[in-house]
Motif scaffolding. Structure first.
Motif, short mmCIF file in Angstrom:
data_model
loop_
_atom_site.label_atom_id
_atom_site.label_comp_id
_atom_site.label_asym_id
_atom_site.label_seq_id
_atom_site.Cartn_x
_atom_site.Cartn_y
_atom_site.Cartn_z
N GLY A 276 0.83 -1.20 0.00
CA GLY A 276 0.00 0.00 0.00
C GLY A 276 0.86 1.25 0.00
O GLY A 276 1.55 1.53 0.99
N PRO A 277 0.90 1.98 -1.12
CA PRO A 277 1.77 3.16 -1.20
C PRO A 277 1.37 4.27 -0.23
O PRO A 277 2.16 5.18 0.00
N GLY A 278 0.17 4.16 0.37
CA GLY A 278 -0.26 5.19 1.32
C GLY A 278 0.12 4.87 2.75
O GLY A 278 -0.01 5.74 3.63
N THR A 279 0.59 3.65 3.02
CA THR A 279 0.99 3.29 4.39
C THR A 279 2.36 3.88 4.70
O THR A 279 3.14 4.17 3.79
N PRO A 280 2.67 4.05 5.99
CA PRO A 280 4.00 4.57 6.35
C PRO A 280 5.13 3.72 5.76
O PRO A 280 6.11 4.26 5.26
N TYR A 281 4.99 2.40 5.86
CA TYR A 281 6.03 1.52 5.31
C TYR A 281 6.10 1.65 3.80
O TYR A 281 7.19 1.72 3.21
N GLY A 282 4.95 1.69 3.14
CA GLY A 282 4.95 1.82 1.69
C GLY A 282 5.55 3.13 1.23
O GLY A 282 6.33 3.17 0.27
N LYS A 283 5.20 4.23 1.92
CA LYS A 283 5.76 5.53 1.55
C LYS A 283 7.29 5.52 1.69
O LYS A 283 8.02 6.04 0.84
N THR A 284 7.75 4.93 2.80
CA THR A 284 9.20 4.90 3.04
C THR A 284 9.90 4.03 2.00
O THR A 284 10.99 4.37 1.52
N LEU A 285 9.29 2.91 1.65
CA LEU A 285 9.88 2.05 0.61
C LEU A 285 10.01 2.80 -0.70
O LEU A 285 11.01 2.67 -1.42
N ILE A 286 9.00 3.59 -1.03
CA ILE A 286 9.05 4.36 -2.28
C ILE A 286 10.17 5.39 -2.24
O ILE A 286 10.93 5.56 -3.20
N LYS A 287 10.31 6.08 -1.09
CA LYS A 287 11.37 7.10 -0.96
C LYS A 287 12.75 6.45 -1.06
O LYS A 287 13.63 6.93 -1.79
N VAL A 288 12.94 5.35 -0.30
CA VAL A 288 14.25 4.68 -0.32
C VAL A 288 14.51 4.08 -1.70
O VAL A 288 15.63 4.12 -2.21
#
Length: 374
Positions: free
Chosen positions: A106-118
């Protein structure tokens, strides 16, 4: 097929004669024409240059491409004079996996957002690595390889010719010593003069090539500077990319505190220290002010007035400022890099922000700009 038996027999005879003469020289049973000390130094310097160039070339190839199978593949493409296919770098592959994982989680979850940034940072790192490898290959590896496959082969060929000329010269000297009759001596002396002339000519050709090693060193020095510049730019890019990522993610452990089973933030009644204690027991947390005079605990950050906040009686923490920060409004505290401030949290605050105090000044500060000290 044009097969000249006489020429083959003659060449074989010369080969065996030289081999026998060379063996006798090694055993000290035959005369050997010695080269001058300067020439010997040139030979030693050339051999040293060749050996170290090979080692530097091989290790640089390992540095740029640690995978031996990939190196063999690139070598074969080069020998076949074909373009090496583009290969995805490890950073780019990691970025792809992180992006795909973020989409699944889920790109909206905290983990998903962080994975996208990293993942985006890893993609940029992979692209920078690709540019560095390309630049180093052209500006550093290619000149070294050209020397070994071009200049050094020419030097080696002329040295072999010089060695044969020297053996022929020593053979003529030996025949002259053995000649008894005047006619035989005259013929031997004439042959010796011709052989000596050929030897001197070949020695001069070889000497000029060996002296060209100095120009090779100058060229390799320039290439080495270009390699260092490329490597410096590469690491500077990587540092900047990671610095940008660090600013986005921050260094405060409380930023990553949350409910592992839900993408929504914890209720206002649950204090961040309590959540942190359940998920990250070994990480110290920021103390929370229990109440704010005249303001409910569920107050939103938008109506928070830092000047009305009183710090907790105990448990406040010190923090070192990592980067300069300019306050956006009167509720925020401007920061200067490397200064020390006191920080604490409040119920209902965005976990990316803290209350910071410096003397009589007080205001909200972003967590990503701080290094929290124990």
């Amino acid at each position: 097929m044009d097969f000249n038996v006489k020429k083959l027999a003659s060449d074989a005879g010369v080969f065996f004669s030289r081999a026998m003469q060379f063996t006798e020289e090694k055993l000290g049973q035959a005369e050997k024409t010695e080269l001058d000390a300067h020439f010997e130094n040139l030979l030693a310097r050339a051999d040293c240059t060749k050996n170290w160039t090979e080692k530097i070339l091989r290790q640089t190839e390992v540095l740029l491409q640690p995978n031996p199978s990939a190196r063999v593949e690139e070598f074969l493409y080069e020998k076949l004079d074909r373009k090496v296919p583009s290969r995805v770098t490890n950073g780019e592959l990691l970025a792809q996996y992180m992006t795909e994982a973020a989409n699944d989680f889920g790109p909206g979850t905290p983990y998903g957002k962080t994975l996208i940034k990293v993942g985006e940072t890893q993609r940029r790192l992979g692209a920078a690595e690709r540019d560095f490898i390309h630049s180093a290959s052209i500006n550093f590896l290619t000149p070294l390889r050209n020397f070994l496959e071009g200049d050094w082969r020419t030097i080696s060929k002329e040295r072999r010719i010089l060695q044969n000329c020297r053996l022929d010269l020593d053979a003529c000297k030996a025949r002259l010593k053995k000649a008894k009759a005047a006619e035989a001596k005259a013929a031997a002396e004439h042959e010796l003069r011709l052989t000596q002339t050929e030897f001197d000519r070949q020695a001069e050709v070889t000497r000029l090539l060996l002296e060209g090693i100095s120009s090779t060193h100058v060229n390799h020095l320039r290439c080495l500077h270009e390699f260092v510049e490329s490597q410096t730019n590469y690491y500077a890019q990587c540092y900047q990319y990671m610095l940008d990522l660090q600013k986005q993610l921050g260094r405060f452990s409380g930023t990553f505190v949350g409910n592992a089973e839900s993408a929504s933030p914890p209720p206002a009644a649950t204090s961040p220290p309590a959540v942190a204690a359940a998920t990250l027991p070994a990480v110290p947390t920021i103390p929370v002010v229990p109440t704010i005079a005249g303001v409910p605990n569920t107050v939103a950050e938008s109506v928070l007035n830092p000047n009305e906040v009183k710090p907790p009686a105990s448990g406040t923490r010190k923090a070192r400022v990592l980067y300069d920060y300019e306050a956006a409004d009167s509720t925020e505290l401007a920061l200067l890099a490397d200064e020390m401030i006191t920080v604490y949290s409040l119920p209902g605050m965005d976990p990316d922000w803290l209350i910071g105090e410096r003397g009589n000044q007080k205001g909200k500060v972003p967590v990503t700009y701080l290094e929290l000290l124990s």
